[in-house]
Write a protein that holds these residues in place. Structure first.
Motif: not given
Length: 166
Positions: A73-94
Motif C-alpha cells: 500500500w502506498a500513501a502519498d502525503i502532500d507538503s501540508h501533511g495530508r493524504v493525496v491518495s492511498i492505493k495498492q501498487v502491486l497490480t498489473m495496472e500500476e
C-alpha cells in the motif's frame, strides 16, 4: 499435500493473514480518504516501512507485506501533511506505469518499494528485481524488472511465483 509444501504454504500465508487481521481491527488502507492527516494514517496503519520523497513535493509512505505477501500500500502525503491518495501498487495496472527506457532503479524503488528478490544475469548483463503480487486477484505471481548496467529499465516480465508451484 506434503509436509514440506504445507510448511511453505503456511509460512507464506501467515504474514498476510496476520496483517489482514491486525488491519481489520483498525482500518484498511483503502478505507482512508484523501485529506486525512499523516498523523491519522500513522495512528491507523503504524509507521511506514519505507518513505520516499517524490519530485512533486509529496512523500510516499509504503506499507509492504513482502516477502511473502502480495500487497504494498502506498500513501502519498502532500507538503501540508495530508493524504493525496492511498492505493495498492502491486497490480498489473500500476506495473504498466513503468516506462521501458525511461525509468531507473530509483523510479521502480520509489513506486513499488524494495524488491523481494534480486538477481544478476551476466550473459544478459541485467540486474533483476522481483515482486510478489496477486495477478488479477487470483494467481500468485512475480513481476520482474530488468535493468541494464546503467540502471535503466529494459524489460518487465510477469510469471508464476515459484514459491506457490506444486
Amino acid at each position: 499435500m506434503s509436509p514440506i509444501h504445507a510448511m511453505q504454504y503456511g509460512r507464506a500465508r501467515c504474514a498476510p493473514i496476520a496483517i489482514a487481521l491486525l488491519v481489520a481491527g483498525c482500518a484498511t488502507p483503502a478505507s482512508i480518504p484523501p485529506g486525512v492527516s499523516q498523523n491519522d494514517v500513522q495512528a491507523r496503519l503504524g509507521a511506514p516501512r519505507e518513505v520516499y520523497h517524490l519530485p512533486d513535493d509529496t512523500t510516499r509512505w509504503l506499507y509492504p507485506t513482502q516477502p511473502f505477501g502480495e500487497y504494498t500500500w502506498a500513501a502519498d502525503i502532500d507538503s501540508h501533511g495530508r493524504v493525496v491518495s492511498i492505493k495498492q501498487v502491486l497490480t498489473m495496472e500500476e506495473f504498466g506505469r513503468a516506462r521501458i527506457g525511461e525509468w531507473t532503479r530509483q523510479d521502480v524503488l520509489v513506486h513499488f518499494g524494495r524488491p523481494v528478490e534480486t538477481a544478476y544475469f551476466p550473459l544478459m548483463r541485467r540486474h533483476v528485481w522481483s515482486y510478489r503480487f496477486l495477478q488479477d486477484g487470483v494467481w500468485y505471481s512475480m513481476m520482474h524488472f530488468y535493468f541494464d548496467p546503467d540502471g535503466v529499465l529494459r524489460l518487465t516480465q510477469a510469471g508464476p511465483d515459484p514459491e506457490e508451484q506444486n
